[in-house]
Design a protein around this motif. Structure first.
Motif, PDB file in Angstrom:
ATOM      1  N   ILE A  63       2.973  10.646 -11.651  1.00  0.00           N
ATOM      2  CA  ILE A  63       2.694  10.015 -10.363  1.00  0.00           C
ATOM      3  C   ILE A  63       1.223  10.164 -10.001  1.00  0.00           C
ATOM      4  O   ILE A  63       0.666  11.262 -10.072  1.00  0.00           O
ATOM      5  N   ARG A  64       0.596   9.072  -9.587  1.00  0.00           N
ATOM      6  CA  ARG A  64      -0.740   9.153  -9.019  1.00  0.00           C
ATOM      7  C   ARG A  64      -0.639   9.799  -7.633  1.00  0.00           C
ATOM      8  O   ARG A  64       0.154   9.394  -6.790  1.00  0.00           O
ATOM      9  N   THR A  65      -1.478  10.786  -7.378  1.00  0.00           N
ATOM     10  CA  THR A  65      -1.459  11.472  -6.083  1.00  0.00           C
ATOM     11  C   THR A  65      -2.527  10.960  -5.129  1.00  0.00           C
ATOM     12  O   THR A  65      -2.542  11.351  -3.959  1.00  0.00           O
ATOM     13  N   ASP A  66      -3.412  10.089  -5.618  1.00  0.00           N
ATOM     14  CA  ASP A  66      -4.525   9.619  -4.791  1.00  0.00           C
ATOM     15  C   ASP A  66      -4.314   8.214  -4.253  1.00  0.00           C
ATOM     16  O   ASP A  66      -5.223   7.628  -3.660  1.00  0.00           O
ATOM     17  N   VAL A  67      -3.118   7.644  -4.469  1.00  0.00           N
ATOM     18  CA  VAL A  67      -2.838   6.281  -4.025  1.00  0.00           C
ATOM     19  C   VAL A  67      -1.489   6.263  -3.319  1.00  0.00           C
ATOM     20  O   VAL A  67      -0.496   6.765  -3.841  1.00  0.00           O
ATOM     21  N   HIS A  68      -1.468   5.681  -2.119  1.00  0.00           N
ATOM     22  CA  HIS A  68      -0.188   5.461  -1.448  1.00  0.00           C
ATOM     23  C   HIS A  68      -0.291   4.196  -0.625  1.00  0.00           C
ATOM     24  O   HIS A  68      -1.220   4.030   0.162  1.00  0.00           O
ATOM     25  N   GLY A  69       0.648   3.291  -0.825  1.00  0.00           N
ATOM     26  CA  GLY A  69       0.539   1.968  -0.222  1.00  0.00           C
ATOM     27  C   GLY A  69       1.439   1.701   0.952  1.00  0.00           C
ATOM     28  O   GLY A  69       1.702   0.544   1.284  1.00  0.00           O
ATOM     29  N   GLY A  70       1.970   2.750   1.602  1.00  0.00           N
ATOM     30  CA  GLY A  70       2.834   2.523   2.746  1.00  0.00           C
ATOM     31  C   GLY A  70       4.253   2.196   2.338  1.00  0.00           C
ATOM     32  O   GLY A  70       4.647   2.326   1.184  1.00  0.00           O
ATOM     33  N   THR A  71       5.035   1.746   3.305  1.00  0.00           N
ATOM     34  CA  THR A  71       6.445   1.468   3.074  1.00  0.00           C
ATOM     35  C   THR A  71       6.758   0.013   3.381  1.00  0.00           C
ATOM     36  O   THR A  71       6.022  -0.676   4.066  1.00  0.00           O
ATOM     37  N   GLY A  72       7.895  -0.431   2.860  1.00  0.00           N
ATOM     38  CA  GLY A  72       8.401  -1.756   3.179  1.00  0.00           C
ATOM     39  C   GLY A  72       7.890  -2.853   2.275  1.00  0.00           C
ATOM     40  O   GLY A  72       7.032  -2.654   1.410  1.00  0.00           O
ATOM     41  N   VAL A  73       8.436  -4.053   2.495  1.00  0.00           N
ATOM     42  CA  VAL A  73       8.103  -5.228   1.705  1.00  0.00           C
ATOM     43  C   VAL A  73       6.646  -5.610   1.933  1.00  0.00           C
ATOM     44  O   VAL A  73       6.139  -5.549   3.058  1.00  0.00           O
ATOM     45  N   ARG A  74       5.973  -6.011   0.850  1.00  0.00           N
ATOM     46  CA  ARG A  74       4.562  -6.388   0.929  1.00  0.00           C
ATOM     47  C   ARG A  74       4.394  -7.832   0.443  1.00  0.00           C
ATOM     48  O   ARG A  74       5.344  -8.503   0.057  1.00  0.00           O
TER      49      ARG A  74
END
Length: 417
Positions: A63-74
């Motif tokens: 898992i990349r620990t430096d990237v998070h794109g939020g939740t839900g449909v994009r």
């Protein structure tokens, strides 16, 4: 398949003997039961699954620990739902992977791809719906008959508890979806990560009609490796397994079985060349020379007397990895995940797209002269470790033709499959 009950030092010859000199004491790690430590992940990457006790398998998701794109449909789907457009998540999506590997957008409607994981991934179907909606893939649900989740006995009762494989399960179903949007998906959840439970789950997947089965986990080979070989041998069904994420080392089962297609890993990036993409061997993709499994007749590399891993590969580097949606383990929502845990289910989807799982009672098809035109030959990169270097040999160094980290290459359309 037969056992080669000889010390590892006897098995390795020439350059390959450096493995014994740098990795194991006389008599061989496989013979002595020595556990080789996994190198620490890069600073921005962590293992999805932690250490395991002897006899248990570890999943290979990173898992990349430096990237998070939020939740839900994009993406465009978000605009349809909320009225507000949202950028696609960071990480490669299905269109990227189809472009990189020259894959058709249709096919596989008559194929069921199974993925085997440990413990209950309670949010698997809901998370899959977010992934597929975001990328405009057709719905895959229990209600429409596309998605099916069972325990290792094939019934609907969930396993006793989550085994910490939530990210792995999300990665598996998302990668099958990315490769083959029209395929049906069967998620088989083993009671535990014990080798016996995972092997039983493979048998259940086949009994329930899977055409392809992906296994994104492994246990270092040993004198007990033959115990579950039969569970990964199902002529007519393509069985694939991740080569691992520890670089050049002792191979892991089930990837080392001759009835299994061993899937290695690459680093994939967009490029301004004719293909539009460049690829090199991922530095942690698993490869190795077996001390316990005889070399199959269709594998003719010169410096490994036993079964050599891997056979074929696809993107596995978490730094060039796919976007995955998971709300069970870790930071919930959109993440980037890699490891050969990504390449194995993706390749299972590629086999399903081609529609001929009967060609893969073993990996021999990928070694035939006709396969070369359907594979991208990966010729750069290495998975050698500071403490375990093959001296530039093909076992840990990508080059023209076959090599350990990437096998015979990555998909270039479906002709090799």
């Amino acid at each position: 398949m037969s056992l080669i009950r000889k010390p590892r030092a006897v098995l390795l010859t020439g350059v390959a003997a450096l493995l014994t000199a740098t990795l194991v004491p006389a008599g061989g790690a496989a013979a002595a039961g020595v556990t080789v430590a996994k190198p620490a992940p890069a600073g921005n990457v962590k293992d999805a699954c932690g250490p395991v006790k002897p006899g248990d398998a570890r999943c290979f998701a990173e898992i990349r620990t430096d990237v998070h794109g939020g939740t839900g449909v994009r993406g465009k789907a978000a605009a349809r739902i909320t009225g507000h457009a949202a950028p696609l998540p960071s990480g490669l999506g299905p269109a990227d992977l189809h472009s990189a590997y020259n894959l058709p957008t249709t096919g596989g409607a008559n194929q069921t791809v199974a993925v085997v994981d440990a413990g209950d991934s309670a949010n698997a179907e809901a998370d899959l719906a977010v992934y597929r909606s975001t990328y405009g893939l057709p719905a895959c649900t229990t209600a429409n008959g596309c998605f099916h989740k069972v325990n290792q006995r094939g019934t609907a009762t969930a396993p006793p508890s989550d085994q910490g494989w939530g990210v792995e399960a999300a990665l598996d179903v998302d990668m099958v979806s990315a490769a083959c949007p029209q395929c049906k998906i069967l998620l088989v959840e083993a009671d535990t990560q014990a080798a016996s439970d995972l092997a039983a789950s493979v048998d259940t997947a086949v009994r329930l009609g899977a055409n392809e089965v992906s296994n994104s986990y492994g246990i270092q080979e040993s004198g007990d490796t033959a115990t579950y070989a039969k569970d990964y041998q199902h002529p007519g069904v393509a069985i694939l397994a991740s080569s691992g994420d520890s670089g050049y080392t002792i191979p892991s089962e089930p990837a080392v079985y001759t009835s299994v297609v061993a899937v290695g890993g690459t680093s994939l990036a967009k490029a301004s060349n004719t293909r539009g993409w460049s690829e090199s061997a991922w530095s942690q993709a698993g490869s190795g020379c077996s001390a316990w499994i005889d070399k199959p007749a269709w594998q003719t590399d010169p410096n490994c007397p036993g079964r050599m891993v891997a056979d074929v590969s696809a993107d596995a580097d978490p730094n060039t990895g796919p976007a995955v949606y998971d709300t069970l383990d870790g930071v919930p929502g959109w993440i980037i995940v890699g490891g050969t845990s990504a390449s194995s289910p993706f390749l299972a989807g590629v086999v399903a797209l081609a529609g001929h799982p009967e060609h893969f009672a073993d990996a021999s098809r990928l070694y035939g002269p006709s396969a070369a035109a359907g594979l991208n030959d990966v010729t750069t990169g290495s998975n050698a470790m500071p403490w375990n270097d093959c001296g530039g040999d093909y076992q840990c160094t990508a080059g023209v033709g076959y090599d350990g980290p990437t096998g015979n290459g990555t998909p270039n359309g479906l002709t090799a499959f």
